[in-house]
Design a protein around this motif. Structure first.
Motif, short mmCIF file in Angstrom:
data_model
loop_
_atom_site.label_atom_id
_atom_site.label_comp_id
_atom_site.label_asym_id
_atom_site.label_seq_id
_atom_site.Cartn_x
_atom_site.Cartn_y
_atom_site.Cartn_z
N ASN A 1 54.35 116.27 21.16
CA ASN A 1 53.28 116.55 22.13
C ASN A 1 52.22 115.46 21.96
N LEU A 2 51.51 115.19 23.05
CA LEU A 2 50.56 114.07 23.02
C LEU A 2 49.18 114.48 23.49
N ILE A 3 48.16 113.76 23.00
CA ILE A 3 46.86 113.71 23.68
C ILE A 3 46.78 112.32 24.29
N LYS A 4 46.46 112.29 25.59
CA LYS A 4 46.28 111.02 26.28
C LYS A 4 45.02 111.08 27.13
N GLY A 5 44.57 109.91 27.59
CA GLY A 5 43.39 109.87 28.45
C GLY A 5 42.17 109.26 27.81
N GLY A 6 42.35 108.73 26.58
CA GLY A 6 41.23 108.04 25.92
C GLY A 6 40.71 106.88 26.76
N GLY A 7 41.59 106.31 27.59
CA GLY A 7 41.19 105.22 28.48
C GLY A 7 40.99 105.67 29.92
N ALA A 8 40.92 106.99 30.12
CA ALA A 8 40.60 107.59 31.42
C ALA A 8 41.72 107.51 32.47
N CYS A 9 42.96 107.31 32.01
CA CYS A 9 44.05 107.11 32.99
C CYS A 9 45.05 108.26 33.04
N LEU A 10 44.68 109.42 32.56
CA LEU A 10 45.70 110.45 32.30
C LEU A 10 46.43 110.99 33.53
N PHE A 11 45.75 111.13 34.67
CA PHE A 11 46.42 111.76 35.81
C PHE A 11 47.60 110.93 36.30
N GLN A 12 47.37 109.66 36.58
CA GLN A 12 48.48 108.83 37.08
C GLN A 12 49.54 108.64 36.00
N GLU A 13 49.09 108.63 34.74
CA GLU A 13 50.07 108.53 33.65
C GLU A 13 51.00 109.74 33.65
#
Ligand SMILES: O=C[C@H](O)[C@H](O)[C@H](O)COP(=O)(O)O
Length: 237
Positions: free
Chosen positions: A97-109
């Motif tokens: 499982n991941l946490i992502k979005g530190g660079g504000a790109c999570l939706f498209q990712e």
């Protein structure tokens, strides 16, 4: 901690992930965002058949990486079936499982990740949790929201048990909140160690105004970690 060591770890993970996973037959490839995936794009740009596949970006930076490395640019609207995608992560737990979005790109990712047959994560050793999410990455779960819902969602997140909720600010680069590639705001909500990421994701996603959360569960095929000793560790389900 040496910056060179971290940079080398990112590069080793990215190169090995491409070398071990990129299928010769791949026609559509997802390209994530952040500082590690830079090396994925670099490696893909070195392939002899680089004009034989199209790359799908996950945001502005990702699009530039595709262009700068001489790769073919496509869009998720044209290609919603992706053979393989590579992306970074802010934290990876032992169940992938991941946490992502530190660079504000999570939706498209996340859109690209769920459209991909294989989703390969590349990261340096600092991103590897010894068990659950919320141990290595303590800035909170990034959540993309429709701008005028931030006050209501902030209250809702505290009700769900968040210890700290912050509307992400642009800092010295921008007065006021960060605006995502989709013209939304971002909240970072610290829930401490996350016992059940699927449950937490579901609870947050149901709040009105939430576009997507940075909790990526049951999506990742493999994670490559560049280690401090120069080796690359691989985590597979
Ligand atoms: O929003 C940004 C993305 O989720 C990145 O993939 C993540 O923050 C990891 O980035 P980096 O490779 O720079 O650590």
């Amino acid at each position: 901690m040496s910056t060179d060591l971290v940079e080398q770890a990112k590069k080793s993970a990215a190169y090995k992930a491409v070398d071990e996973n990129f299928p010769e037959s791949a026609k559509v490839v997802g390209i994530g965002s952040g500082s590690t995936v830079i090396y994925v794009a670099e490696r893909l740009g070195q392939l002899r058949n680089k004009s034989g596949f199209v790359c799908i970006p996950t945001g502005f930076q990702s699009k530039q990486l595709i262009i700068d490395n001489g790769l073919s640019l496509g869009s998720i609207e044209q290609y919603s079936n992706i053979d393989i995608a590579f992306d970074g992560a802010d934290e990876v737990d032992t169940d992938l499982n991941l946490i992502k979005g530190g660079g504000a790109c999570l939706f498209q990712e996340k859109l690209v990740a769920i459209a991909s047959k294989q989703f390969i994560v590349v990261a340096d050793y600092r991103k590897r949790s010894p068990s659950k999410l919320g141990i290595q990455w303590t800035k909170g779960v990034p959540i993309e929201i429709v701008p005028n819902s931030y006050a209501k969602i902030t209250n809702d997140l505290y009700d769900l048990g968040a210890k700290k909720v912050i509307l992400r600010q642009g800092g010295s680069s921008k007065a006021g909140p960060v605006v995502t590639d989709n013209n939304n705001f971002l909240i970072d909500a610290d829930f401490g160690e996350i016992a059940d990421p699927v449950k937490l994701h579901t609870q947050i996603k149901l709040l009105v105004g939430v576009v997507e959360t940075g909790l990526f569960t049951d999506i990742t095929t493999k994670a490559y970690f560049g280690e401090e000793n120069g080796q690359v560790g691989v985590l597979t389900k």
